[in-house]
Design a protein around this motif. Structure first.
Motif, PDB file in Angstrom:
ATOM      1  N   THR A  63      -1.362 -12.077  -6.817  1.00  0.00           N
ATOM      2  CA  THR A  63      -1.632 -10.739  -7.363  1.00  0.00           C
ATOM      3  C   THR A  63      -2.732 -10.052  -6.565  1.00  0.00           C
ATOM      4  O   THR A  63      -2.655  -8.850  -6.271  1.00  0.00           O
ATOM      5  N   MET A  64      -3.775 -10.790  -6.202  1.00  0.00           N
ATOM      6  CA  MET A  64      -4.847 -10.240  -5.387  1.00  0.00           C
ATOM      7  C   MET A  64      -4.321  -9.799  -4.014  1.00  0.00           C
ATOM      8  O   MET A  64      -4.649  -8.717  -3.517  1.00  0.00           O
ATOM      9  N   VAL A  65      -3.491 -10.636  -3.398  1.00  0.00           N
ATOM     10  CA  VAL A  65      -2.905 -10.280  -2.100  1.00  0.00           C
ATOM     11  C   VAL A  65      -2.062  -9.010  -2.233  1.00  0.00           C
ATOM     12  O   VAL A  65      -2.137  -8.098  -1.401  1.00  0.00           O
ATOM     13  N   GLY A  66      -1.265  -8.936  -3.296  1.00  0.00           N
ATOM     14  CA  GLY A  66      -0.453  -7.751  -3.524  1.00  0.00           C
ATOM     15  C   GLY A  66      -1.285  -6.509  -3.727  1.00  0.00           C
ATOM     16  O   GLY A  66      -0.982  -5.436  -3.185  1.00  0.00           O
ATOM     17  N   ALA A  67      -2.363  -6.616  -4.507  1.00  0.00           N
ATOM     18  CA  ALA A  67      -3.237  -5.468  -4.757  1.00  0.00           C
ATOM     19  C   ALA A  67      -3.900  -4.993  -3.464  1.00  0.00           C
ATOM     20  O   ALA A  67      -4.029  -3.791  -3.219  1.00  0.00           O
ATOM     21  N   ALA A  68      -4.335  -5.951  -2.641  1.00  0.00           N
ATOM     22  CA  ALA A  68      -4.977  -5.589  -1.380  1.00  0.00           C
ATOM     23  C   ALA A  68      -4.001  -4.869  -0.449  1.00  0.00           C
ATOM     24  O   ALA A  68      -4.344  -3.874   0.193  1.00  0.00           O
ATOM     25  N   LEU A  69      -2.760  -5.371  -0.382  1.00  0.00           N
ATOM     26  CA  LEU A  69      -1.747  -4.713   0.440  1.00  0.00           C
ATOM     27  C   LEU A  69      -1.384  -3.339  -0.117  1.00  0.00           C
ATOM     28  O   LEU A  69      -1.116  -2.400   0.643  1.00  0.00           O
ATOM     29  N   LEU A  70      -1.362  -3.215  -1.442  1.00  0.00           N
ATOM     30  CA  LEU A  70      -1.129  -1.906  -2.052  1.00  0.00           C
ATOM     31  C   LEU A  70      -2.197  -0.904  -1.616  1.00  0.00           C
ATOM     32  O   LEU A  70      -1.885   0.242  -1.271  1.00  0.00           O
ATOM     33  N   TRP A  71      -3.443  -1.344  -1.639  1.00  0.00           N
ATOM     34  CA  TRP A  71      -4.546  -0.464  -1.263  1.00  0.00           C
ATOM     35  C   TRP A  71      -4.381   0.025   0.175  1.00  0.00           C
ATOM     36  O   TRP A  71      -4.500   1.220   0.471  1.00  0.00           O
ATOM     37  N   VAL A  72      -4.082  -0.888   1.089  1.00  0.00           N
ATOM     38  CA  VAL A  72      -3.893  -0.504   2.495  1.00  0.00           C
ATOM     39  C   VAL A  72      -2.686   0.435   2.633  1.00  0.00           C
ATOM     40  O   VAL A  72      -2.758   1.479   3.291  1.00  0.00           O
ATOM     41  N   GLY A  73      -1.577   0.061   2.010  1.00  0.00           N
ATOM     42  CA  GLY A  73      -0.377   0.884   2.118  1.00  0.00           C
ATOM     43  C   GLY A  73      -0.534   2.257   1.511  1.00  0.00           C
ATOM     44  O   GLY A  73       0.093   3.230   1.951  1.00  0.00           O
ATOM     45  N   TRP A  74      -1.398   2.350   0.505  1.00  0.00           N
ATOM     46  CA  TRP A  74      -1.574   3.619  -0.218  1.00  0.00           C
ATOM     47  C   TRP A  74      -2.177   4.713   0.677  1.00  0.00           C
ATOM     48  O   TRP A  74      -2.043   5.886   0.392  1.00  0.00           O
ATOM     49  N   PHE A  75      -2.834   4.326   1.766  1.00  0.00           N
ATOM     50  CA  PHE A  75      -3.330   5.338   2.684  1.00  0.00           C
ATOM     51  C   PHE A  75      -2.163   6.090   3.330  1.00  0.00           C
ATOM     52  O   PHE A  75      -2.255   7.290   3.603  1.00  0.00           O
ATOM     53  N   GLY A  76      -1.065   5.389   3.567  1.00  0.00           N
ATOM     54  CA  GLY A  76       0.132   6.067   4.033  1.00  0.00           C
ATOM     55  C   GLY A  76       0.724   6.944   2.961  1.00  0.00           C
ATOM     56  O   GLY A  76       1.185   8.067   3.222  1.00  0.00           O
TER      57      GLY A  76
END
Length: 496
Positions: free
Chosen positions: A283-296
């Motif tokens: 879940t932490m890995v997913g949240a971190a990737l969400l944060w990065v992807g959200w800049f796009g």
């Protein structure tokens, strides 16, 4: 064959929307109007009558939008899939991954076939037309030319196919968000059937209502303003601001998820057994990737590699950080300890809330929105969830619904230049920026939120009912107890 497919699809929409809509669509297609596309403001290339030269896209803008599109793809697979997958019990891990992965893929195909046309071509105030079915006229293989789509700046364009791809990721991840509300108990076939109906009759029309307009170059003189405005989506005409999808994506999906949680019912043992997440690490890995992807997701919604993208980028960065802190503070005060799950949830809450505001508010306004969203969504997954009494498995409404509403409303407050916001374009003929009084814009934002809630709620209710009457929504009690990984897909996520 293509002509037969097109005729078949047009016939389906004639039945769905009525003969008048079909006639209008046929008229639109016959008129060979200039292609149109819009994202919270982007519409199509300049009208044919005014096209003295072919628009040329800037390579920097194209490069940025390709990167932004790839980042949003990452938000769904793997980011959202891992975030959701870690939150369910291990026996349902693969079922959640499959529902997200396959839903994403299916919606991309439907978007290319008809969804984009319904959302981003000229029709009426609620539905787009049929000019872009099967991506018609967007690429000419004979001479290698591409149709162009406008951005928010006069004379600035990107290839319309790139805009279609960017918006496809939005449509797909919106449907994937809904999965979290009924995780661990819905039939796989029912999930896909519901998504087709909901995407067609909720996502596409709301995207059209909020984001479709004729583009800045259409506002060539004061005499054409009223007629040009009248061609835009219903909520756009109201003046509601939604930079990257607070209403279109988050509120829209959250309401659909909540309706599903009510209609499908609670998981077996809910309220009596522990439903502990099986892997907070994932879940932490997913949240971190969400944060990065959200800049796009957010900065990409500027459609250009310019100042607006920079504003959206830093606001996404700071608001999310503020929300993490707020959620942790709230947990520490009310529960005695701040948790990893809370920090990850706080990040998503901040990302959701800043989405409609990212390019529409100032620097400190974004941080305030993040703090408020962190506390509000913590209440959404605790106090509000108990009040609603639904088994929203992964708190889709508590985070995306509450966060989306908070962000959409506060956009109306902090957009004002007196509060550090960038204001809005009050006159597209001259591109003059101004501010609407705070209470007036807040009222407009509120109306946009209510329309989205009602529309999505009604469509969701009907869609779930249709699926329940034909396929059936829920797996058997035996299958649910054994776990959907084995019973639905014949696999297990982990081998002991």
């Amino acid at each position: 064959m293509n002509k037969l497919l097109i005729a078949f699809v047009l016939s389906l929409f004639a039945l769905a929307f009525g003969e008048s809509a079909f006639a209008q669509a046929a008229s639109d297609a016959a008129s060979a109007a200039a292609p149109m596309a819009a994202d919270s403001g982007a519409a199509a290339a300049e009208p044919a009558s005014a096209a003295a030269s072919t628009p040329v896209a800037n390579k920097g803008d194209v490069a940025w939008m390709i990167v932004a599109t790839a980042l949003v793809i990452m938000m769904s697979v793997p980011a959202l899939a891992l975030f959701y997958g870690g939150l369910v019990r291990s026996k349902n891990m693969l079922s959640v991954l499959m529902q997200v992965f396959v839903t994403f893929s299916m919606i991309v195909v439907l978007w290319c076939v008809y969804g984009y046309s319904l959302a981003f071509s000229e029709g009426n105030a609620f539905f787009g037309g049929f000019d872009r079915l099967f991506m018609k006229d967007m690429f000419n293989p004979k001479d290698g030319t591409f149709a162009m789509a406008a951005t928010f700046s006069k004379g600035v364009y990107i290839p319309e196919l790139l805009f279609l791809a960017f918006q496809a990721t939005f449509a797909a991840i919106t449907c994937c968000l809904i999965v979290g509300a009924f995780a661990e108990r819905m039939k796989f076939s029912a999930v896909l059937a519901f998504m087709v109906l909901w995407f067609t009759f909720s996502y596409a029309p709301i995207a059209h209502m909020v984001w479709f307009w004729m583009g800045p170059d259409a506002y060539s003189a004061k005499e054409v303003v009223d007629a040009t405005n009248a061609k835009a989506g219903f909520i756009w005409q109201m003046g509601a601001l939604d930079f990257a999808g607070g209403t279109v994506v988050h509120i829209n999906a959250a309401v659909a998820g909540l309706v599903g949680a009510y209609m499908i019912g609670k998981r077996i043992g809910y309220g009596r057994e522990s439903f502990t997440p099986h892997s907070l690490t994932l879940t932490m890995v997913g949240a971190a990737l969400l944060w990065v992807g959200w800049f796009g997701f957010n900065a990409g919604s500027a459609l250009e590699a310019g100042n607006s993208a920079v504003l959206a980028f830093i606001n996404t960065f700071s608001a999310t950080s503020a929300a993490v802190l707020a959620w942790c503070i709230g947990e520490a005060v009310f529960k005695g300890k701040a948790s990893m799950l809370g920090a990850a949830s706080g990040a998503v809450a901040g990302l959701v809330a800043i989405t409609p505001a990212c390019g529409n508010v100032g620097l400190m306004g974004a941080i305030v929105i993040g703090f408020i969203a962190g506390f509000a969504c913590l209440w959404g997954v605790t106090g509000l969830k108990r009040m609603l009494g639904a088994d929203d498995s992964l708190d889709v409404f508590g985070v995306h619904g509450v966060g989306g509403i908070v962000g959409a409303l506060l956009t109306g407050v902090f957009n004002n230049q007196a509060l550090g916001g960038p204001g809005l374009v009050g006159d597209w003929v001259t591109a003059t920026v101004s501010s609407v009084p705070v209470m007036d814009q807040l009222w407009i934002q509120f109306k946009g939120v209510v329309i989205t809630i009602v529309w999505s709620g009604v469509v969701s209710l009907i869609a779930y009912k249709i699926v329940d009457m034909t396929i059936g929504l829920r797996v058997s009690e035996e299958d649910e107890r054994e776990g959907l990984d084995i019973t639905a897909h014949g696999e297990t996520a982990y081998h002991n």
